[in-house]
Design an enzyme around this catalytic site. Structure first.
Site, PDB file in Angstrom:
ATOM      1  N   ARG A  51      38.195 -25.678  -8.488  1.00 32.69           N
ATOM      2  CA  ARG A  51      37.318 -26.570  -9.269  1.00 32.69           C
ATOM      3  C   ARG A  51      38.036 -27.769  -9.860  1.00 32.69           C
ATOM      4  O   ARG A  51      37.539 -28.899  -9.771  1.00 32.69           O
ATOM      5  CB  ARG A  51      36.703 -25.804 -10.453  1.00 32.69           C
ATOM      6  CG  ARG A  51      35.470 -25.052 -10.162  1.00 32.69           C
ATOM      7  CD  ARG A  51      35.455 -23.808 -11.021  1.00 32.69           C
ATOM      8  NE  ARG A  51      36.570 -22.977 -10.621  1.00 32.69           N
ATOM      9  CZ  ARG A  51      36.502 -22.123  -9.602  1.00 32.69           C
ATOM     10  NH1 ARG A  51      35.393 -21.929  -8.977  1.00 32.69           N
ATOM     11  NH2 ARG A  51      37.558 -21.417  -9.220  1.00 32.69           N
ATOM     12  N   THR A  52      39.148 -27.534 -10.510  1.00 36.48           N
ATOM     13  CA  THR A  52      39.781 -28.630 -11.255  1.00 36.48           C
ATOM     14  C   THR A  52      40.206 -29.739 -10.304  1.00 36.48           C
ATOM     15  O   THR A  52      39.904 -30.912 -10.513  1.00 36.48           O
ATOM     16  CB  THR A  52      40.987 -28.098 -12.054  1.00 36.48           C
ATOM     17  OG1 THR A  52      40.556 -26.970 -12.812  1.00 36.48           O
ATOM     18  CG2 THR A  52      41.534 -29.156 -12.991  1.00 36.48           C
ATOM     19  N   LYS A  80      62.980 -28.674  -2.243  1.00 35.48           N
ATOM     20  CA  LYS A  80      64.391 -28.952  -1.918  1.00 35.48           C
ATOM     21  C   LYS A  80      65.218 -29.124  -3.181  1.00 35.48           C
ATOM     22  O   LYS A  80      66.399 -29.451  -3.124  1.00 35.48           O
ATOM     23  CB  LYS A  80      64.491 -30.249  -1.096  1.00 35.48           C
ATOM     24  CG  LYS A  80      63.707 -30.259   0.190  1.00 35.48           C
ATOM     25  CD  LYS A  80      63.829 -31.644   0.835  1.00 35.48           C
ATOM     26  CE  LYS A  80      62.701 -31.910   1.800  1.00 35.48           C
ATOM     27  NZ  LYS A  80      62.562 -33.343   2.097  1.00 35.48           N
ATOM     28  N   ARG A 101      48.704 -30.156 -12.438  1.00 32.31           N
ATOM     29  CA  ARG A 101      48.680 -28.759 -12.885  1.00 32.31           C
ATOM     30  C   ARG A 101      50.054 -28.169 -12.624  1.00 32.31           C
ATOM     31  O   ARG A 101      50.614 -28.353 -11.533  1.00 32.31           O
ATOM     32  CB  ARG A 101      47.610 -27.959 -12.135  1.00 32.31           C
ATOM     33  CG  ARG A 101      47.705 -26.456 -12.403  1.00 32.31           C
ATOM     34  CD  ARG A 101      46.538 -25.678 -11.862  1.00 32.31           C
ATOM     35  NE  ARG A 101      45.344 -25.921 -12.662  1.00 32.31           N
ATOM     36  CZ  ARG A 101      44.191 -25.274 -12.487  1.00 32.31           C
ATOM     37  NH1 ARG A 101      44.095 -24.347 -11.545  1.00 32.31           N
ATOM     38  NH2 ARG A 101      43.153 -25.536 -13.246  1.00 32.31           N
ATOM     39  N   HIS A 129      44.340 -26.216 -21.179  1.00 27.32           N
ATOM     40  CA  HIS A 129      43.573 -26.745 -20.043  1.00 27.32           C
ATOM     41  C   HIS A 129      42.556 -27.718 -20.659  1.00 27.32           C
ATOM     42  O   HIS A 129      41.366 -27.451 -20.727  1.00 27.32           O
ATOM     43  CB  HIS A 129      42.878 -25.582 -19.325  1.00 27.32           C
ATOM     44  CG  HIS A 129      42.371 -25.901 -17.960  1.00 27.32           C
ATOM     45  ND1 HIS A 129      42.272 -27.188 -17.464  1.00 27.32           N
ATOM     46  CD2 HIS A 129      41.897 -25.089 -16.969  1.00 27.32           C
ATOM     47  CE1 HIS A 129      41.777 -27.139 -16.231  1.00 27.32           C
ATOM     48  NE2 HIS A 129      41.537 -25.884 -15.907  1.00 27.32           N
TER      49      HIS A 129
HETATM   50  N1   CP Z   1      38.485 -23.483 -14.133  1.00 27.25           N
HETATM   51  C1   CP Z   1      39.534 -23.744 -13.334  1.00 27.25           C
HETATM   52  O1   CP Z   1      40.582 -24.231 -13.781  1.00 27.25           O
HETATM   53  O2   CP Z   1      39.317 -23.432 -12.029  1.00 27.25           O
HETATM   54  P1   CP Z   1      40.369 -23.699 -10.864  1.00 27.25           P
HETATM   55  O3   CP Z   1      41.569 -22.826 -11.135  1.00 27.25           O
HETATM   56  O4   CP Z   1      39.658 -23.332  -9.591  1.00 27.25           O
HETATM   57  O5   CP Z   1      40.755 -25.146 -10.907  1.00 27.25           O
END
Ligand code: CP
Length: 309
Positions: A51-52, A80, A101, A129
């Site tokens: 999703r993110t 590396k 991320r 998050h």
């Molecule tokens: N909610 C969320 O962070 O989903 P993903 O890990 O799929 O990005």
């Protein structure tokens, strides 16, 4: 245009949160606005995501930007031995903004101190998050008509779940009452309970997850047990089936109750809940596109007035 990184929800004022939600509403009304023509958004995902990443990329595409990036760090020069600093400096040569991320807590903050372009934190370890929190707030405001004075029940992995940590911090502006429902092994960490005390956030802790306990909930925020954060898999096996939300449990809940989940789910929400009008998790994920459009624009220095023009 002032460009600012978006790495921590704790840094956002109430006004700033409400402003970003207002901007998100504009994008929900008209998602396709080619206001970032010529811009390049880099998505660097050192951890898996559906999703993110895809909603950030959809957001960028709907704004007319181009997207570069990676989803598998093993296929990049970090495998590396290239440092995070060198990676973000390199990507800053190619992109106007970096969505990142990382499995290490604090990595996006560190990157924001090194990179000349703004960094958006798309999740760092068990820490935060913040873009998920903005879409959670948007979903709460949209379904409840307000963010103020709500009973919010957080259920599941409150130890490793970064989404609940960020939501807790953001809600300090809105006089919530939190209920933390978790097995002893996955309780809300002390640092976040201390944060609640310092910020006058009421909370009650439970280990039982029953119809009676959730009877006065406005928001039921389910979470997945974060298997990838356990160092002892025996401990994961012990807690993995701790709580399952079943449709029958919603029968006597408030009519305004909505069930949220950052997703992905494993088994903590039965599939028979999906058709209940109180289930909101798929719409919640859709809201992520509008909210991430707002975050990208704001981070690049575009104002609400600019996007309306
Ligand atoms: N909610 C969320 O962070 O989903 P993903 O890990 O799929 O990005």
């Amino acid at each position: 245009m002032k460009k600012e990184s978006f790495v921590s929800i704790a840094e956002l004022s109430k006004d700033k949160i409400l402003y970003l939600l207002e901007m998100s509403k504009e994008f929900e009304k008209t998602p396709n606005r080619k206001i970032l023509d010529g811009k390049i958004v880099a998505t660097l995902f050192f951890e898996p995501s559906t999703r993110t990443r895809l909603s950030f990329e959809t957001a960028a595409n709907r704004l007319g930007a181009r997207v570069i990036g990676f989803t598998d760090p093993k296929a990049t020069s970090s495998s590396k031995g290239e440092t995070l600093k060198d990676t973000v400096l390199m990507v800053s040569n190619y992109a106007d903004i970096i969505v990142m991320r990382h499995y290490l807590e604090g990595a996006p903050k560190y990157a924001s101190e090194k990179a000349p372009v703004p960094i958006i934190n798309a999740g760092d370890g068990a820490n935060q998050h913040p873009s998920q929190t903005m879409l959670d707030l948007y979903s709460i405001q949209k379904t409840q008509g307000t963010l103020e004075n709500l009973n919010i029940f957080l259920v599941g992995d409150l130890k490793y779940g970064r989404t609940v940590h960020s939501l807790l911090m953001a809600m300090r502006h809105f006089n919530p009452t939190f209920h933390f429902i978790a097995p002893d092994e996955l309780k809300m960490p002390e640092e976040y309970k201390l944060y609640c005390k310092k910020n006058n956030i009421r909370y009650v802790e439970h280990t039982e997850f029953t119809d009676q306990i959730i009877a006065d909930a406005d928001i039921l925020y389910m979470t997945r047990i974060q298997k990838e954060r356990f160092t002892d898999l025996m401990e994961y096996e012990h807690v993995k089936n701790s709580y399952v939300l079943r449709n029958a449990m919603l029968a006597n809940t408030r009519s305004n109750l909505r069930v949220l989940h950052p997703l992905p789910r494993v088994n903590e929400i039965d599939h028979d809940v999906d058709n209940n009008p109180k289930a909101y998790y798929f719409q919640q994920a859709l809201n992520g596109v509008y909210v991430r459009q707002a975050i990208i624009c704001d981070t690049l220095g575009l104002s609400l007035e600019t996007i309306k023009d």
